[in-house]
Design a protein around this motif. Sequence first.
Motif, PDB file in Angstrom:
ATOM      1  N   GLY A 151       4.296  -9.808   6.534  1.00 53.01           N
ATOM      2  CA  GLY A 151       3.235  -8.811   6.518  1.00 53.01           C
ATOM      3  C   GLY A 151       3.723  -7.458   7.001  1.00 53.01           C
ATOM      4  N   PHE A 152       4.525  -7.428   8.067  1.00 49.87           N
ATOM      5  CA  PHE A 152       5.098  -6.160   8.538  1.00 49.87           C
ATOM      6  C   PHE A 152       5.999  -5.546   7.473  1.00 49.87           C
ATOM      7  CE2 PHE A 152       4.297  -7.975  12.862  1.00 49.87           C
ATOM      8  CZ  PHE A 152       3.512  -6.935  13.340  1.00 49.87           C
ATOM      9  N   THR A 153       6.792  -6.402   6.811  1.00 49.80           N
ATOM     10  CA  THR A 153       7.670  -5.907   5.748  1.00 49.80           C
ATOM     11  C   THR A 153       6.846  -5.309   4.606  1.00 49.80           C
ATOM     12  OG1 THR A 153       9.235  -7.671   6.308  1.00 49.80           O
ATOM     13  CG2 THR A 153       9.570  -6.535   4.215  1.00 49.80           C
ATOM     14  N   LEU A 154       5.755  -5.964   4.261  1.00 50.17           N
ATOM     15  CA  LEU A 154       4.863  -5.465   3.212  1.00 50.17           C
ATOM     16  C   LEU A 154       4.289  -4.099   3.587  1.00 50.17           C
ATOM     17  CD1 LEU A 154       3.226  -5.841   0.591  1.00 50.17           C
ATOM     18  CD2 LEU A 154       1.520  -7.081   1.946  1.00 50.17           C
ATOM     19  N   CYS A 155       3.900  -3.920   4.840  1.00 53.78           N
ATOM     20  CA  CYS A 155       3.341  -2.635   5.282  1.00 53.78           C
ATOM     21  C   CYS A 155       4.370  -1.522   5.157  1.00 53.78           C
ATOM     22  CB  CYS A 155       2.849  -2.743   6.724  1.00 53.78           C
ATOM     23  SG  CYS A 155       1.380  -3.769   6.928  1.00 53.78           S
ATOM     24  N   SER A 156       5.609  -1.777   5.590  1.00 56.36           N
ATOM     25  CA  SER A 156       6.658  -0.762   5.466  1.00 56.36           C
ATOM     26  C   SER A 156       6.934  -0.446   4.006  1.00 56.36           C
ATOM     27  CB  SER A 156       7.942  -1.247   6.154  1.00 56.36           C
ATOM     28  OG  SER A 156       7.752  -1.417   7.534  1.00 56.36           O
ATOM     29  N   GLY A 157       6.986  -1.493   3.171  1.00 55.56           N
ATOM     30  CA  GLY A 157       7.204  -1.273   1.743  1.00 55.56           C
ATOM     31  C   GLY A 157       6.068  -0.489   1.110  1.00 55.56           C
ATOM     32  N   SER A 158       4.829  -0.745   1.544  1.00 56.22           N
ATOM     33  CA  SER A 158       3.676  -0.017   1.002  1.00 56.22           C
ATOM     34  C   SER A 158       3.735   1.465   1.365  1.00 56.22           C
ATOM     35  CB  SER A 158       2.376  -0.633   1.525  1.00 56.22           C
ATOM     36  OG  SER A 158       2.259  -1.980   1.125  1.00 56.22           O
ATOM     37  N   LEU A 159       4.101   1.766   2.606  1.00 57.49           N
ATOM     38  CA  LEU A 159       4.229   3.163   3.020  1.00 57.49           C
ATOM     39  C   LEU A 159       5.328   3.867   2.231  1.00 57.49           C
ATOM     40  CD1 LEU A 159       3.811   2.749   6.886  1.00 57.49           C
ATOM     41  CD2 LEU A 159       2.224   3.930   5.339  1.00 57.49           C
ATOM     42  N   LEU A 160       6.432   3.159   1.998  1.00 57.24           N
ATOM     43  CA  LEU A 160       7.513   3.736   1.197  1.00 57.24           C
ATOM     44  C   LEU A 160       7.047   4.000  -0.228  1.00 57.24           C
ATOM     45  CD1 LEU A 160      10.474   4.525   0.753  1.00 57.24           C
ATOM     46  CD2 LEU A 160      10.977   2.100   0.353  1.00 57.24           C
ATOM     47  N   PHE A 161       6.360   3.036  -0.827  1.00 57.83           N
ATOM     48  CA  PHE A 161       5.864   3.192  -2.197  1.00 57.83           C
ATOM     49  C   PHE A 161       4.885   4.363  -2.305  1.00 57.83           C
ATOM     50  CE2 PHE A 161       2.506   2.127  -5.290  1.00 57.83           C
ATOM     51  CZ  PHE A 161       3.265   2.113  -6.462  1.00 57.83           C
ATOM     52  N   LEU A 162       3.956   4.458  -1.368  1.00 58.89           N
ATOM     53  CA  LEU A 162       2.977   5.547  -1.396  1.00 58.89           C
ATOM     54  C   LEU A 162       3.646   6.906  -1.232  1.00 58.89           C
ATOM     55  CD1 LEU A 162       0.198   3.906   0.827  1.00 58.89           C
ATOM     56  CD2 LEU A 162       0.052   4.371  -1.642  1.00 58.89           C
ATOM     57  N   THR A 163       4.646   6.959  -0.365  1.00 59.35           N
ATOM     58  CA  THR A 163       5.345   8.226  -0.128  1.00 59.35           C
ATOM     59  C   THR A 163       6.121   8.670  -1.359  1.00 59.35           C
ATOM     60  OG1 THR A 163       5.533   7.739   2.234  1.00 59.35           O
ATOM     61  CG2 THR A 163       7.055   9.370   1.326  1.00 59.35           C
ATOM     62  N   LEU A 164       6.798   7.732  -2.000  1.00 60.30           N
ATOM     63  CA  LEU A 164       7.576   8.081  -3.191  1.00 60.30           C
ATOM     64  C   LEU A 164       6.678   8.519  -4.344  1.00 60.30           C
ATOM     65  CD1 LEU A 164      10.283   5.249  -3.134  1.00 60.30           C
ATOM     66  CD2 LEU A 164      10.541   7.656  -2.475  1.00 60.30           C
ATOM     67  N   ARG A 165       5.467   7.995  -4.383  1.00 63.04           N
ATOM     68  CA  ARG A 165       4.522   8.417  -5.430  1.00 63.04           C
ATOM     69  C   ARG A 165       3.955   9.806  -5.162  1.00 63.04           C
ATOM     70  NH1 ARG A 165      -0.065   4.557  -7.407  1.00 63.04           N
ATOM     71  NH2 ARG A 165      -0.265   6.382  -8.744  1.00 63.04           N
ATOM     72  N   GLY A 166       3.991  10.220  -3.913  1.00 62.05           N
ATOM     73  CA  GLY A 166       3.445  11.526  -3.546  1.00 62.05           C
ATOM     74  C   GLY A 166       2.075  11.374  -2.909  1.00 62.05           C
TER      75      GLY A 166
END
Length: 415
Positions: free
Chosen positions: A92-107
């Motif tokens: 779950g922690f890994t998913l949260c970090s990945g989600s923040l990365l994905f959102l940031t890369l999308r803008g």
Amino acid sequence: MAALEISKATRRIASTYPSLVLFQLARFFLVLATEMQAVAVGWQVYEITKRPLDLGLVGLAQFLPGIFLFLVSGHAADRYPRRTLLVLCYCGFTLCSGSLLFLTLRGLHSVYPIFAVTVLLGVVRSFNGPVSRAFLPQLVSGKDFQTAVAWYSIFIQSAVILGPSLGGLVYAAFRGPAAVYTLSFIAAALGAMSTVAIKAQSNPRLGEPMSWKTMLAGFHYIRSERLILGSISLDLFAVLLGGAVALLPVYAREILKTGPWGLGILRSAPAAGAATMAALIAHKPLGHRTGSTMLWCVAGFGAATIVFGLSRSLTISLIALLLVGATDMVSVIVRQLFIQVSTPDEMRGRVNAVDMIFVGASNELGQFESGLTAHWFGIVPAVVLGGLGTLAVTALWSWYFPELRKTEKLHSPAP
């Protein structure tokens, strides 16, 4: 010579309990990931909105799920296999970090997606806390348990010191949060992989059905065990009243005149003191008069807070904060030992969930209390009054909970 003995103790623990080492590494990677991530989230949110209030909302978004879920998470820790729950939490922690990365890369042009991820992060944290604490006694024998708790604290404090600094440097070097979220994702994933490799002794527990009675059992148990009730409530009020750390930005800028670099050093000082004290306890575990030691250290926490509040010297302030962290670490270790030693294994999840909600409340409300008293009385009086309040609470608890004062020696964790 002391360093050599600590090294020998480390090698002995590592060779005797390989799963404990994996657990410690997993915790280190996880705390490193969340500390780096917290720096990036804070900067990113403020860059988007330019409103300090939103920084407070980030903390609130992580804290509130624990308030609503701690009864459920504690019950889950006592009903389901703890290693499995830990793996799910780390994923779950890994998913949260990945989600923040994905959102940031999308803008990102709004903070609401970040708030959504931080709420999810709070949900995962609400389960991870009680499960992690309840799982530790399954990895080490009773005679080495106190040393294991001390090393557990060293790993966490090391990550607390390293994480924010590394997160800030990476954020500045790569001009944005994406690189920080990438590192957080990798660190959390390493933690998950370390947890998968753990082999723990399995203690058979009855699968109690979920009901109000079983979920509230942690409260009932703490209320009936005055030693645990006294130690948890003492820590609650001491941290609530002695929350000088919340006012460090004001001290750095207005009183010590140091600027951002000084603020960074001041923020690291309590963690450095805590890590040093944990290493000393790992080398020389607490022996007799454990309860009195805890009371004296909480009083020392209050006294060091007063010294910090009155100081106009950066050196004296740093020494005071080092002592704040060191004395608090003794209290933390003793409280955890009281809980683990006195609590049966089938109750540890629920009791630790209650303890964690108390600790979380004291940290959050302590920051609010410090800000409120500073607004009413001024910065220096607020910190000094908080330290004096901690001393008063310590004296009161010593009288009202004689079990704390009279506890001589800790024994093995309850089976």
